[in-house]
Design an enzyme around this catalytic site. Sequence first.
Site, PDB file in Angstrom:
ATOM      1  N   ARG A  28       0.834  -1.202   0.000  1.00 61.53           N
ATOM      2  CA  ARG A  28       0.000   0.000   0.000  1.00 61.53           C
ATOM      3  C   ARG A  28       0.874   1.259   0.000  1.00 61.53           C
ATOM      4  NH1 ARG A  28      -5.042  -1.910   0.178  1.00 61.53           N
ATOM      5  NH2 ARG A  28      -5.276  -3.871   1.313  1.00 61.53           N
ATOM      6  N   ASP A  29       0.443   2.238  -0.814  1.00 61.95           N
ATOM      7  CA  ASP A  29       1.168   3.511  -0.873  1.00 61.95           C
ATOM      8  C   ASP A  29       1.073   4.202   0.490  1.00 61.95           C
ATOM      9  OD1 ASP A  29       2.038   5.535  -3.457  1.00 61.95           O
ATOM     10  OD2 ASP A  29       1.671   6.462  -1.495  1.00 61.95           O
ATOM     11  N   ILE A  30       2.168   4.788   0.898  1.00 63.57           N
ATOM     12  CA  ILE A  30       2.242   5.443   2.210  1.00 63.57           C
ATOM     13  C   ILE A  30       1.387   6.725   2.252  1.00 63.57           C
ATOM     14  CG2 ILE A  30       4.282   6.924   1.862  1.00 63.57           C
ATOM     15  CD1 ILE A  30       5.379   5.693   4.498  1.00 63.57           C
ATOM     16  N   ASN A  86       4.548   6.501 -13.706  1.00 65.71           N
ATOM     17  CA  ASN A  86       5.203   7.782 -13.978  1.00 65.71           C
ATOM     18  C   ASN A  86       6.640   7.528 -14.425  1.00 65.71           C
ATOM     19  OD1 ASN A  86       2.936   9.312 -13.131  1.00 65.71           O
ATOM     20  ND2 ASN A  86       3.527   9.003 -10.994  1.00 65.71           N
ATOM     21  N   GLU A  94       8.986   9.991  -8.601  1.00 68.90           N
ATOM     22  CA  GLU A  94       9.726  10.353  -7.383  1.00 68.90           C
ATOM     23  C   GLU A  94      10.658   9.241  -6.922  1.00 68.90           C
ATOM     24  OE1 GLU A  94       6.664  11.227  -4.571  1.00 68.90           O
ATOM     25  OE2 GLU A  94       6.141  13.125  -5.520  1.00 68.90           O
ATOM     26  N   HIS A  99       7.401   1.266 -10.824  1.00 69.44           N
ATOM     27  CA  HIS A  99       6.228   0.845 -10.050  1.00 69.44           C
ATOM     28  C   HIS A  99       4.959   1.214 -10.786  1.00 69.44           C
ATOM     29  CE1 HIS A  99       7.633   4.798  -8.689  1.00 69.44           C
ATOM     30  NE2 HIS A  99       6.364   5.119  -8.491  1.00 69.44           N
TER      31      HIS A  99
HETATM   32  P1  AMP Z   1       5.962   8.172  -8.209  1.00 71.15           P
HETATM   33  O1  AMP Z   1       5.653   9.633  -8.147  1.00 71.15           O
HETATM   34  O2  AMP Z   1       5.227   7.478  -9.315  1.00 71.15           O
HETATM   35  O3  AMP Z   1       7.439   7.876  -8.203  1.00 71.15           O
HETATM   36  O4  AMP Z   1       5.326   7.569  -6.888  1.00 71.15           O
HETATM   37  C1  AMP Z   1       6.053   7.242  -5.750  1.00 71.15           C
HETATM   38  C2  AMP Z   1       5.042   6.792  -4.722  1.00 71.15           C
HETATM   39  O5  AMP Z   1       5.710   6.084  -3.702  1.00 71.15           O
HETATM   40  C3  AMP Z   1       4.277   7.936  -4.052  1.00 71.15           C
HETATM   41  O6  AMP Z   1       2.882   7.753  -4.268  1.00 71.15           O
HETATM   42  C4  AMP Z   1       4.663   7.790  -2.570  1.00 71.15           C
HETATM   43  O7  AMP Z   1       3.601   8.107  -1.699  1.00 71.15           O
HETATM   44  C5  AMP Z   1       5.060   6.328  -2.490  1.00 71.15           C
HETATM   45  N1  AMP Z   1       5.995   5.978  -1.441  1.00 71.15           N
HETATM   46  C6  AMP Z   1       7.188   6.559  -1.168  1.00 71.15           C
HETATM   47  N2  AMP Z   1       7.789   5.940  -0.141  1.00 71.15           N
HETATM   48  C7  AMP Z   1       6.977   4.919   0.227  1.00 71.15           C
HETATM   49  C8  AMP Z   1       7.047   3.909   1.232  1.00 71.15           C
HETATM   50  N3  AMP Z   1       8.093   3.818   2.071  1.00 71.15           N
HETATM   51  N4  AMP Z   1       6.010   3.027   1.333  1.00 71.15           N
HETATM   52  C9  AMP Z   1       4.965   3.116   0.504  1.00 71.15           C
HETATM   53  N5  AMP Z   1       4.840   4.047  -0.464  1.00 71.15           N
HETATM   54  C10 AMP Z   1       5.828   4.941  -0.586  1.00 71.15           C
END
Ligand code: AMP
Length: 114
Positions: A28-30, A86, A94, A99
């Site tokens: 799950r996304d944080i 992305n 990010e 993913h």
């Molecule tokens: P992106 O902008 O596509 O690279 O998305 C990166 C995603 O990773 C974002 O939605 C963040 O909220 C998520 N994220 C970052 N660190 C973690 C973590 N430790 N556990 C779960 N999700 C994370």
Amino acid sequence: MTTIFSKIVQGEIPAEIVYQDEWVTAFRDIHPQAPVHILIVPNIEIPTVNDLTEEDVIVAGRLLWTAKLLAKQEGIAADGYRLMINCNRHGGQEVFHLHLHLLGGRPLGPMLAR
Ligand code: AMP
């Protein structure tokens, strides 16, 4: 360099893992953007879609296959959902470990902010 997602895959940092097999891990996304927001990642480090090689075709397909399984498991398959990847700066990436976002549980509106 080991990404934060590799550390999750290897169980070195905590995450709510909802699925794992020999190719992919889903958690799950944080910072969820919808009632269901799951990230599906390859167990191996592939930074971006640009870095995919033909050898990665199976793992890339497994990302999509896992999204299908999890959409059913989460009860959002019939109403629908969005899958998003992305890439780099213009894509708003990010974390540089490929993913697939699985988003659903409410109407998600237009694909891009207008
Ligand atoms: P992106 O902008 O596509 O690279 O998305 C990166 C995603 O990773 C974002 O939605 C963040 O909220 C998520 N994220 C970052 N660190 C973690 C973590 N430790 N556990 C779960 N999700 C994370």
